[in-house]
Design a protein around this motif. Structure first.
Motif, mmCIF file in Angstrom:
data_model
loop_
_atom_site.group_PDB
_atom_site.id
_atom_site.type_symbol
_atom_site.label_atom_id
_atom_site.label_comp_id
_atom_site.label_asym_id
_atom_site.label_seq_id
_atom_site.Cartn_x
_atom_site.Cartn_y
_atom_site.Cartn_z
ATOM 1 N N LYS A 173 0.811 -1.221 0.000
ATOM 2 C CA LYS A 173 0.000 0.000 0.000
ATOM 3 C C LYS A 173 0.848 1.275 0.000
ATOM 4 O O LYS A 173 0.380 2.344 0.376
ATOM 5 C CB LYS A 173 -0.976 0.039 1.193
ATOM 6 N N ARG A 174 2.111 1.150 -0.409
ATOM 7 C CA ARG A 174 2.927 2.366 -0.552
ATOM 8 C C ARG A 174 2.500 3.100 -1.816
ATOM 9 O O ARG A 174 2.601 4.316 -1.908
ATOM 10 C CB ARG A 174 4.423 2.018 -0.636
ATOM 11 N N ILE A 175 2.070 2.347 -2.823
ATOM 12 C CA ILE A 175 1.544 2.949 -4.050
ATOM 13 C C ILE A 175 0.080 2.513 -4.168
ATOM 14 O O ILE A 175 -0.226 1.333 -3.993
ATOM 15 C CB ILE A 175 2.303 2.462 -5.298
ATOM 16 N N ALA A 203 9.385 9.179 -1.848
ATOM 17 C CA ALA A 203 8.009 9.564 -2.179
ATOM 18 C C ALA A 203 7.507 8.655 -3.290
ATOM 19 O O ALA A 203 8.272 8.277 -4.177
ATOM 20 C CB ALA A 203 7.969 11.007 -2.639
ATOM 21 N N THR A 204 6.247 8.275 -3.229
ATOM 22 C CA THR A 204 5.658 7.451 -4.277
ATOM 23 C C THR A 204 4.738 8.315 -5.131
ATOM 24 O O THR A 204 4.209 9.314 -4.651
ATOM 25 C CB THR A 204 4.841 6.284 -3.679
ATOM 26 N N PRO A 205 4.558 7.958 -6.416
ATOM 27 C CA PRO A 205 3.800 8.821 -7.310
ATOM 28 C C PRO A 205 2.297 8.849 -7.024
ATOM 29 O O PRO A 205 1.711 7.830 -6.672
ATOM 30 C CB PRO A 205 4.062 8.220 -8.695
ATOM 31 N N SER A 206 1.705 10.030 -7.161
ATOM 32 C CA SER A 206 0.258 10.165 -7.077
ATOM 33 C C SER A 206 -0.324 9.843 -8.445
ATOM 34 O O SER A 206 0.416 9.571 -9.384
ATOM 35 C CB SER A 206 -0.110 11.591 -6.697
ATOM 36 N N VAL A 207 -1.649 9.861 -8.547
ATOM 37 C CA VAL A 207 -2.277 9.572 -9.839
ATOM 38 C C VAL A 207 -1.775 10.530 -10.914
ATOM 39 O O VAL A 207 -1.383 10.113 -11.997
ATOM 40 C CB VAL A 207 -3.810 9.693 -9.754
ATOM 41 N N SER A 208 -1.770 11.832 -10.599
ATOM 42 C CA SER A 208 -1.413 12.792 -11.648
ATOM 43 C C SER A 208 0.062 12.660 -12.021
ATOM 44 O O SER A 208 0.421 12.793 -13.182
ATOM 45 C CB SER A 208 -1.756 14.215 -11.216
#
Length: 283
Positions: A173-175, A203-208
């Motif tokens: 659940k990190r991404i 940091a893991t990527p957000s949707v955008s």
DNA sequence: GCCTTGTCTCTCAACTAGAG
DNA sequence: CTCTAGTTGAGAGACAAGGC
């Protein structure tokens, strides 16, 4: 006919996507097996190499091992590969604590089995089938059985395109799953680069962010620099407003003041304060 | 054997709903 | 408001059937 099969003769299904975990649920199953035995027989099929392949009942077998039993009651069936695969997935997919990577792999295996079994749709089959729907697809069939759309199934299956490190991050659940669908479209070497960037930027990527990376990947512009600039960019700035609740302000105003009147008074006071500061600066 | 046609599948952007 | 999960709908490519 249900027969007890020695645990040593039971082998896991090839590429079985579901990990058997020693969690609380397993503990419960083990306790129940100890007390009442295995109530629902497993389903197995004979192996060419000898022994049996478990189609349904991997967890029950493990519970038996934990409970100290030596055999598992099972139904022996001669199933072809595709039928066995579909049954194996169906018997496991209903559980609650299934990781996204397991679900993705399971849907993929089931989809391939269904497609192989159905073969290509022909005009003849269309005419012979009264319930024929021109738009019905194999993945829709899986979705219907699961109570979700075929597209969700397709999205899940796309997760199998992720490199193992990223799959693990999704499982942890990190991404989130939604950005993961976008990331799955990146080339393996780009995904490897992303793994490095995630670790270095913490940091893991957000949707955008994931969507921007996918676009750059498609236009061949995704490299170390562009990925880093996306990943290190400030997340959207804090909302440009200040919220003061009535509770905070109430004690400064007479009870008769409405929120509107309180706002007017605050602005008047701030204007007076600003004038005072300007005068003191001019001196 | 080659070409056309229709079907099937994949992919994606845009969207909605719900949670926080 | 933002973020996430899931849905909708359309475009495009792959591929098999059928006609020649």
């Amino acid at each position: 006919m249900v027969v007890p099969i020695p645990l040593a003769e039971l082998h896991p299904f090839p590429n079985h996507p579901f990990k058997v975990r020693d969690d609380d649920a397993m503990k419960e199953t083990m306790e129940s097996v100890k007390e009442y035995g295995v109530l629902t027989p497993a389903i197995v099929r004979p192996r060419e190499a000898g022994g049996y392949e478990i189609v349904a009942g991997h967890r029950r077998k493990h519970a038996c091992e934990l409970a100290g039993l030596t055999a598992l009651p099972a139904l022996v069936r001669n199933l072809d590969d595709d039928t066995a695969t579909i049954l194996m997935v169906d018997s496991n997919i209903q559980r609650e604590n299934i990781l996204p990577s397991e679900r993705a792999q399971a849907y993929k295996m089931k989809l391939e089995a269904i497609k192989r079994r159905a073969g290509r749709r022909t005009k003849e089959a269309e005419n012979n089938s009264p319930n024929y729907s021109a738009n019905f697809r194999s993945d829709d069939e899986i979705g219907a059985a699961m109570g979700m759309s075929g597209d969700t199934v397709r999205n899940y299956i796309s997760l199998t395109q992720l490199v193992p490190e990223l799959q693990q991050m999704v499982d942890d659940k990190r991404i989130a799953v939604t950005p993961a669908y976008q990331i799955a479209a990146l080339k393996p070497e780009e995904q490897a680069l992303l793994v490095e960037t995630i670790e270095s930027e913490q940091a893991t990527p957000s949707v955008s962010q994931a969507q921007r990376m996918k676009k750059l990947s498609q236009s061949g512009e995704l490299n170390e620099d562009t990925m880093l600039s996306i990943m290190s960019a400030e997340k959207k700035p804090e909302v440009d407003k200040i919220v003061l609740t009535g509770d905070t302000l109430r004690k400064y105003f007479p009870r008769s003041y409405t929120p509107r009147k309180m706002e007017e008074t605050i602005i008047k006071l701030l204007e007076a304060w600003q004038k005072k500061r300007q005068r003191s600066q001019e001196r």
